[in-house]
Design a protein around this motif. Structure first.
Motif, mmCIF file in Angstrom:
data_model
loop_
_atom_site.group_PDB
_atom_site.id
_atom_site.type_symbol
_atom_site.label_atom_id
_atom_site.label_comp_id
_atom_site.label_asym_id
_atom_site.label_seq_id
_atom_site.Cartn_x
_atom_site.Cartn_y
_atom_site.Cartn_z
ATOM 1 N N LEU A 186 43.329 135.565 -41.738
ATOM 2 C CA LEU A 186 43.148 134.475 -41.232
ATOM 3 C C LEU A 186 42.345 133.712 -39.836
ATOM 4 O O LEU A 186 42.305 133.336 -38.742
ATOM 5 N N LEU A 187 43.947 134.501 -38.686
ATOM 6 C CA LEU A 187 44.013 134.494 -37.611
ATOM 7 C C LEU A 187 42.639 135.360 -36.769
ATOM 8 O O LEU A 187 42.406 134.760 -35.712
ATOM 9 N N ALA A 188 42.684 136.017 -36.947
ATOM 10 C CA ALA A 188 41.457 136.731 -36.764
ATOM 11 C C ALA A 188 39.721 135.542 -36.868
ATOM 12 O O ALA A 188 39.348 136.106 -35.706
ATOM 13 N N GLU A 189 39.793 135.261 -37.990
ATOM 14 C CA GLU A 189 38.216 133.862 -38.257
ATOM 15 C C GLU A 189 38.462 132.848 -37.481
ATOM 16 O O GLU A 189 37.444 132.481 -37.274
ATOM 17 N N HIS A 190 39.874 132.655 -37.560
ATOM 18 C CA HIS A 190 39.482 130.952 -37.261
ATOM 19 C C HIS A 190 40.345 131.155 -35.775
ATOM 20 O O HIS A 190 40.776 129.247 -35.452
ATOM 21 N N ARG A 191 41.347 131.767 -35.355
ATOM 22 C CA ARG A 191 41.634 131.611 -34.130
ATOM 23 C C ARG A 191 43.390 130.391 -33.966
ATOM 24 O O ARG A 191 44.467 131.785 -33.757
ATOM 25 N N PHE A 192 43.425 129.956 -34.999
ATOM 26 C CA PHE A 192 44.713 128.935 -35.155
ATOM 27 C C PHE A 192 45.148 128.818 -36.421
ATOM 28 O O PHE A 192 44.553 127.917 -37.121
ATOM 29 N N VAL A 193 46.597 129.313 -36.610
ATOM 30 C CA VAL A 193 47.031 129.252 -37.751
ATOM 31 C C VAL A 193 48.618 128.608 -37.673
ATOM 32 O O VAL A 193 49.379 129.454 -37.290
ATOM 33 N N SER A 194 48.661 127.837 -38.782
ATOM 34 C CA SER A 194 49.813 127.348 -38.727
ATOM 35 C C SER A 194 50.370 127.550 -40.178
ATOM 36 O O SER A 194 49.870 127.975 -41.154
ATOM 37 N N ILE A 195 52.279 127.920 -40.268
ATOM 38 C CA ILE A 195 52.562 128.565 -41.225
ATOM 39 C C ILE A 195 53.701 128.135 -42.043
ATOM 40 O O ILE A 195 54.643 127.390 -40.792
ATOM 41 N N ILE A 196 53.204 127.036 -42.910
ATOM 42 C CA ILE A 196 54.032 125.801 -43.252
ATOM 43 C C ILE A 196 55.037 126.122 -44.687
ATOM 44 O O ILE A 196 54.336 126.696 -45.582
ATOM 45 N N GLY A 197 55.889 125.517 -44.487
ATOM 46 C CA GLY A 197 57.304 125.778 -45.871
ATOM 47 C C GLY A 197 58.238 124.702 -45.560
ATOM 48 O O GLY A 197 58.710 125.147 -44.548
ATOM 49 N N PRO A 198 58.870 125.496 -46.946
ATOM 50 C CA PRO A 198 60.603 124.373 -46.649
ATOM 51 C C PRO A 198 61.440 125.320 -46.178
ATOM 52 O O PRO A 198 60.749 126.755 -45.679
ATOM 53 N N GLY A 199 62.742 125.105 -45.295
ATOM 54 C CA GLY A 199 63.494 125.590 -44.658
ATOM 55 C C GLY A 199 63.780 127.275 -45.117
ATOM 56 O O GLY A 199 63.694 126.924 -46.774
ATOM 57 N N GLY A 200 63.873 128.353 -44.826
ATOM 58 C CA GLY A 200 64.660 129.175 -45.892
ATOM 59 C C GLY A 200 63.399 129.546 -45.901
ATOM 60 O O GLY A 200 63.887 131.397 -46.924
ATOM 61 N N MET A 201 62.275 129.541 -46.237
ATOM 62 C CA MET A 201 61.345 130.520 -46.692
ATOM 63 C C MET A 201 60.714 131.584 -46.548
ATOM 64 O O MET A 201 60.218 133.079 -47.578
ATOM 65 N N GLY A 202 60.599 131.539 -45.256
ATOM 66 C CA GLY A 202 60.243 133.232 -44.668
ATOM 67 C C GLY A 202 59.391 132.977 -43.773
ATOM 68 O O GLY A 202 58.873 133.977 -43.558
ATOM 69 N N LYS A 203 59.485 132.044 -43.104
ATOM 70 C CA LYS A 203 58.319 131.100 -42.542
ATOM 71 C C LYS A 203 57.924 132.766 -40.996
ATOM 72 O O LYS A 203 57.533 133.030 -40.325
ATOM 73 N N THR A 204 59.610 132.911 -40.393
ATOM 74 C CA THR A 204 59.557 133.605 -39.299
ATOM 75 C C THR A 204 59.321 134.703 -39.613
ATOM 76 O O THR A 204 59.223 135.300 -38.732
ATOM 77 N N THR A 205 60.076 134.847 -40.484
ATOM 78 C CA THR A 205 60.229 136.510 -41.503
ATOM 79 C C THR A 205 58.092 137.098 -40.882
ATOM 80 O O THR A 205 58.040 137.971 -40.764
ATOM 81 N N VAL A 206 57.897 136.261 -41.376
ATOM 82 C CA VAL A 206 56.460 136.691 -41.892
ATOM 83 C C VAL A 206 55.288 136.317 -40.694
ATOM 84 O O VAL A 206 54.770 137.377 -40.387
ATOM 85 N N ALA A 207 55.753 135.884 -39.751
ATOM 86 C CA ALA A 207 55.200 135.337 -38.239
ATOM 87 C C ALA A 207 55.611 136.608 -37.399
ATOM 88 O O ALA A 207 54.613 137.111 -37.219
ATOM 89 N N ILE A 208 56.322 137.122 -37.278
ATOM 90 C CA ILE A 208 56.609 138.115 -36.563
ATOM 91 C C ILE A 208 55.771 139.500 -36.305
ATOM 92 O O ILE A 208 55.959 140.223 -36.373
ATOM 93 N N SER A 209 56.325 139.636 -38.886
ATOM 94 C CA SER A 209 55.478 140.822 -38.678
ATOM 95 C C SER A 209 54.300 140.613 -39.017
ATOM 96 O O SER A 209 53.760 142.068 -38.220
ATOM 97 N N VAL A 210 53.472 139.823 -39.002
ATOM 98 C CA VAL A 210 51.666 139.667 -38.218
ATOM 99 C C VAL A 210 51.799 140.289 -37.157
ATOM 100 O O VAL A 210 50.626 140.890 -36.638
ATOM 101 N N ALA A 211 52.352 139.534 -35.920
ATOM 102 C CA ALA A 211 52.558 139.635 -34.548
ATOM 103 C C ALA A 211 52.854 141.281 -34.402
ATOM 104 O O ALA A 211 52.300 141.468 -33.774
ATOM 105 N N HIS A 212 53.770 141.530 -34.635
ATOM 106 C CA HIS A 212 54.195 143.105 -34.889
ATOM 107 C C HIS A 212 52.446 143.636 -35.818
ATOM 108 O O HIS A 212 52.474 145.051 -34.762
ATOM 109 N N THR A 213 51.751 143.630 -36.399
ATOM 110 C CA THR A 213 51.251 143.873 -36.811
ATOM 111 C C THR A 213 49.375 143.890 -36.448
ATOM 112 O O THR A 213 48.770 144.992 -36.210
ATOM 113 N N MET A 214 49.358 142.819 -35.532
ATOM 114 C CA MET A 214 48.416 142.566 -34.746
ATOM 115 C C MET A 214 48.526 143.131 -32.422
ATOM 116 O O MET A 214 47.936 142.992 -32.063
ATOM 117 N N LEU A 215 49.883 143.658 -32.481
ATOM 118 C CA LEU A 215 50.258 143.973 -31.216
ATOM 119 C C LEU A 215 49.165 145.412 -30.740
ATOM 120 O O LEU A 215 48.801 144.905 -29.309
#
Length: 1002
Positions: A178-207
């Motif tokens: 999604l980031l590659a295709e659309h440039r701007f993506v928001s990860i939405i979900g309740p607290g504690g769902m793991g949004k930060t964990t996923v975002a950091i993993s995506v960031a490392h994947t795209m380094l």
């Protein structure tokens, strides 16, 4: 009728994944079919589907659009077996029902007459993971170019990713795309769902793709919106001039020609400022890619939203294994954190269900799962599950190093609650009374008051959903909302402190009464439009309508909340009485018999002005129904039935009178008063004919068949059973579904027992297996209980040790899982019968003694004669002749007092056998007793019992040297059999005949 052959195990052919770790997923309509996991989901919720129906669905979607012949589908679902096409039709019908075929125009499985079936809905095939090669392909080429002006990977301060990312690999892959295709993506979900964990993993994947130009900004500690730009500028290392108050221009200038990824984590509390800056960056910096995490949408230009789903949790199933449970990410994470906590407990097949229940209760939320895992070290798996069910503690602590808002669920929810307006807070805690999903109309009815209008409530609900405090899903074609369990617990505490608790619960109870009343009013509409779907009449169409439109058990949890309040000191008993009358039938459908009985008792004790009304009758009838299989006092039950019958006649309610007569019939059968059961059945048939009730006619014929079977008239039993099935086909009666079970299944079981007694042992086994299979499709616990209980007797009579043992084991497990009162003693008794067949006489005697002590007290006479006979035989084989003699003599005397029991020939045969051995009967008396048993069995049309007595008499004669006479008697009876020659009794008889055959006959 008999349905062909059946097998306990099948080898199914399933598509193989392209590589290890992949799951092929077929998407159609609101459904996701996980082929390799054998799981069907509707809007993320597991759908209960039988194994063979699932095989058929997989076969159809594999070749969607093609026509599969009936032969192909049968070969797939019943590999290696020869079965009747009726089995395929039943499973196709069940599949269509589960898919909601026809609702809102949905079409999935089409029947092409003479050709077969075709799956006609559009399907999409996906896989749940991406390989590194696929990841390369889905990224834009420009992301892989170098940019020397940016910092390198090694220079960057990106938080370290988790060493083991559980269950989020697919989300990381999708977000990368999604980031590659659309440039701007928001990860939405309740607290504690793991949004930060996923975002950091995506960031490392795209380094590497961004040559290290990945910037991570954690906004959680930012207390004022005005500080957002300064915080971002600080992370970027921008040196700002002292006189520059607003660094936006510097940030925009930094990114204008740069190719980079900016991660904005935890935006919800400063969302307006963050959203505005993100939109500016998106518009003015075309090479910048933005990844935001928030509990609420940013709602700006360019934003593409990814709703982070909960971790997959297995459906709750009593037979789930540890291996099955560990296939799901929620359980993997839970057990990973259990191990990390130092707990020594490992997952076993015995404890797998506890882990699944915990993860279900935690809604698949990563933080909640981690906090629950921390309890296992002190409470164990079972103790933690029980603790959560009884007292869900929002103050459990997690990791000390976690952000303060994530150290407890209380803190996490406080963080969200503080961001709400007063209107949103009021709506949130008022909606906590809903235990299960609810629609907008229901929410408005409960949350609206003199201050909040319906429009304001709708606006607040939309905002709560945007902020991930309400989740939404499609149920039966309608959008529904629900509070996650942790959020509901938090909101319930707020409601209790608000001073509004009683007012909200009163409104909630009134709403449920109105909804259930509306369902009853629509009964005529249902009957007019749903018969084509149901293929016939039922005794309770309103109940079927209600459950087909709300999902099994959806309303019951809400009913419990309302009833508990209504009958409390703070509640209003009149509302409780009215709600109980509407709720009790639903409890019966779910076989929640003990609970139904308890609420009915509470309501009947507080009838007030409703005494003698239709409400009184409904409560009286449901009290009877719930008591039939759970209460000990048969006299009290008979009194309740008489009271109900009098009310029904007074109110001219013929339908309930028919149902109460059916209940009276069951009680008479249980008490061993079989002649009275015949009389009740005839009264029922006369009434059904008088009022023209199709289902009543069919049920009455089956009642007569059952009663005649028990009295010992097997010819009459067969006549009425067959007439019942004939009438059902002619009148279009597909279901007679009262007393919490399907009466067709009871009829099939009675037919199977009657067939065995009549000498058709092979057909009896086939029909008994059909009853169990139909009970599985029916999915009502009481239907399965009856099928397993009485199918077991057929295989015990046949001498089939393995099959009877398998059925009895299933019976014991089944009654242990459901609230069936003392019916568990039947499982113990039949396990003793299996032991007797095996020659384990001490075990048999011990178990029979245990079961009979309860069954005699409860006057459950329908099986006690059979069990007492077996008890005397077991004791006889153990050498306990005096006790064996006493038991069999008492059993014979008890049966002969009634003169109408089908098993009197068996009792006489055993009495003769024990009497000869104990010396209480001489040769002549024993012969006379066996001759009487033969004559009685013959008059009953019970050829199988006639053979047993003839075998015993012939053995007695042969021991006396009268082998020719023995041969003549036994050969004559044996020669009348046309099937079942491989069963135990017939094999024994054949051996004796060959041994005693006169020389001139050889």
């Amino acid at each position: 009728m008999c349905g062909g052959a059946y097998s306990l195990e099948n080898n199914h052919l399933h598509p193989k994944p392209d590589r290890p770790g992949c799951d092929e997923i077929v998407v159609f309509g609101p459904f996701r079919l996980h082929v390799n996991r054998r799981l069907l989901q509707r809007n993320g919720v597991a759908v209960k589907l039988g194994s063979r129906s699932l095989d058929i669905l997989i076969a159809l979607v594999e070749r969607a659009g093609d026509v599969l012949s009936r032969r192909e589908l049968i070969a797939r679902a019943w590999a290696g077996l020869v079965v009747d096409e009726a089995n395929l039709r039943v499973n196709i019908s069940n599949l269509r029902k589960c898919l909601g075929e026809g609702k809102d125009g949905a079409r999935y499985v089409v029947n092409l007459p003479g050709r077969g079936y075709s799956f006609v809905a559009p399907v999409t095939r996906v896989r749940s993971t991406f390989s590194p090669t696929e990841l390369e392909l889905i990224q834009s080429p420009d992301l892989r170019s170098n940019n020397a002006s940016l910092t390198t990977h090694s220079e960057h301060l990106l938080p370290e990713p988790l060493k083991r990312l559980v269950g989020r690999e697919a989300s990381v892959s999708v977000l990368t795309q999604l980031l590659a295709e659309h440039r701007f993506v928001s990860i939405i979900g309740p607290g504690g769902m793991g949004k930060t964990t996923v975002a950091i993993s995506v960031a490392h994947t795209m380094l590497e793709a961004f040559s290290g130009a990945v910037h991570y900004v954690d906004l959680a500690s930012v207390t004022e919106a005005s500080l957002v730009p300064i915080t971002i500028a600080s992370v970027l290392g921008l040196k700002l001039q002292v006189q520059v108050q607003d660094p936006r221009s510097n940030i925009l200038a930094f990114f204008r020609t740069q190719k980079a990824l900016l991660v904005l984590d935890n935006c919800e509390h400063v969302i307006d400022e963050t959203a505005a800056l993100a939109e500016q960056l998106y518009k003015s910096a075309p090479q910048v890619h933005l990844l935001a995490t928030s509990r609420e949408l940013l709602r700006v230009e360019g934003e593409h939203v990814y709703i982070l789903p909960p971790l997959d949790v297995p459906p709750i199933s009593a037979d789930i294994t540890a291996a099955d449970a560990m296939m799901f990410p929620a359980v993997q994470l839970f057990m990973d954190r259990v191990a990390a906590s130092g707990a020594q407990e490992t997952l076993t097949d015995e404890t797998a269900l506890f882990a699944v229940e915990i993860c279900q209760k935690m809604d698949g939320i990563a933080l909640a799962i981690e906090l629950a895992a921390g309890r296992v070290r002190s409470h164990g798996l079972q103790g933690t599950a029980e603790l959560i069910n009884s007292r869900f503690d929002l103050l459990w602590h997690g990791r000390r190093t976690a952000p303060p808002r994530h150290q407890t669920l209380q803190a996490m929810l406080d963080w969200s609650y503080k961001l709400l307006s007063e209107n949103e807070r009021s709506v949130l805690y008022r909606l906590s009374v809903f235990v299960t999903p609810f629609n907008l109309e229901a929410a408005q009815r409960i949350a609206t008051d003199a201050v909040l209008t319906e429009a304001q409530v709708a606006t607040a609900i939309a905002s709560l959903a945007d902020k991930s405090l309400l989740s939404s899903s499609m149920l039966n074609g309608t959008w529904h909302l629900r509070l996650l369990d942790s959020t509901r617990s938090y909101a319930s505490e707020k409601l209790a402190k608000s001073g509004e608790l009683n007012a909200v619960l009163r409104k909630f109870t009134e709403y449920l009464i109105a909804q259930l009343s509306r369902s009853n009013e629509r009964e005529n509409e249902w009957q007019a439009g749903a018969r084509d779907v149901m293929e016939g009449d039922t005794m309770r169409p309103a109940l079927v309508w209600a459950f087909s439109h709300t999902g099994e058990g959806e309303r019951v949890c809400n009913m419990r909340t309302a009833l508990a309040w209504a009958f409390s000191d703070a509640g209003e008993s009149e509302l409780g009485v009215r709600l109980t009358a509407l709720a009790a039938p639903h409890l019966l459908v779910l076989s929640l018999l003990e609970e139904c009985h308890s609420w009915c008792q509470s309501a009947l004790s507080q009838l007030g002005s409703l005494e003698g009304s239709a409400t009184h009758l409904i409560l009286q009838e449901t009290l009877v129904i719930s008591a039939l299989f759970t209460r000990v006092d048969r006299d009290e039950l008979r009194s309740s039935i008489e009271c109900g019958l009098n009310l029904a006649r007074k109110l001219n309610d013929h339908e309930r009178e028919l149902e109460l007569l059916a209940g009276q019939h069951i009680v008479m059968c249980q008490l061993g008063r079989f002649r009275e059961a015949v009389e009740v059945s005839w009264r029922s048939l006369e009434l059904a004919r008088k009022v023209g009730s199709p289902a009543g006619l069919v049920m009455s014929e089956w009642m007569l068949g059952c009663a005649y079977h028990l009295t010992g008239d097997q010819v009459g039993a067969l006549r009425h059973m067959e007439e019942g099935f004939k009438q059902a086909a002619a009148l279009g009666v597909a279901k007679v579904d009262i007393y919490g079970y399907e009466h067709r299944i009871r009829a099939i079981i009675v037919l199977a027992r009657t067939l065995w007694l009549s000498g058709a042992a092979d057909r009896a086994a086939q029909v008994a297996r059909q009853a169990v299979e139909e009970a599985e499709l029916d999915e009502q616990p009481m239907s399965m209980f009856l099928a397993l209980l009485y199918a077991s007797t057929v295989f015990l009579w046949r001498g089939d040790i393995e099959e009877s043992e398998a059925l009895v084991s299933r019976l014991i497990e089944h009654v242990g899982r459901h609230s069936f009162g003392t019916n568990a003693d039947f499982g113990t008794a039949l396990a003793a019968e299996v032991a007797l067949l095996r020659g384990e006489f001490r075990t048999a005697a011990s178990r029979l003694r245990e079961a009979l002590s309860t069954l005699h007290v409860e006057r459950r006479q329908i099986l006690t004669n059979m069990l007492s006979r077996s008890m005397s035989e077991a004791l006889f084989e153990c050498g306990e002749l005096l006790e064996a003699e006493a038991i069999i003599v008492a059993s014979v005397e008890s049966a002969e007092v009634r003169h109408d029991s089908f098993d009197i020939p068996e009792l006489l045969r055993t009495r003769a056998k024990i009497g000869i051995a104990s010396g209480q009967l001489d040769q002549r008396a024993a012969e006379a007793m066996l001759l009487r048993a033969i004559e009685l069995a013959n008059s009953q049309g019970a050829l199988s019992l006639e053979l047993r007595s003839a075998t015993a008499l012939s053995a007695l004669l042969a021991n006396d040297g009268r082998t020719e006479e023995a041969y003549t008697i036994l050969a004559k009876v044996y020669g009348r059999f046309t099937e079942g020659h491989e069963t135990r009794d017939l094999r024994t008889a054949k051996q004796f005949i060959e041994t005693w055959r006169p020389a001139e006959s050889e």
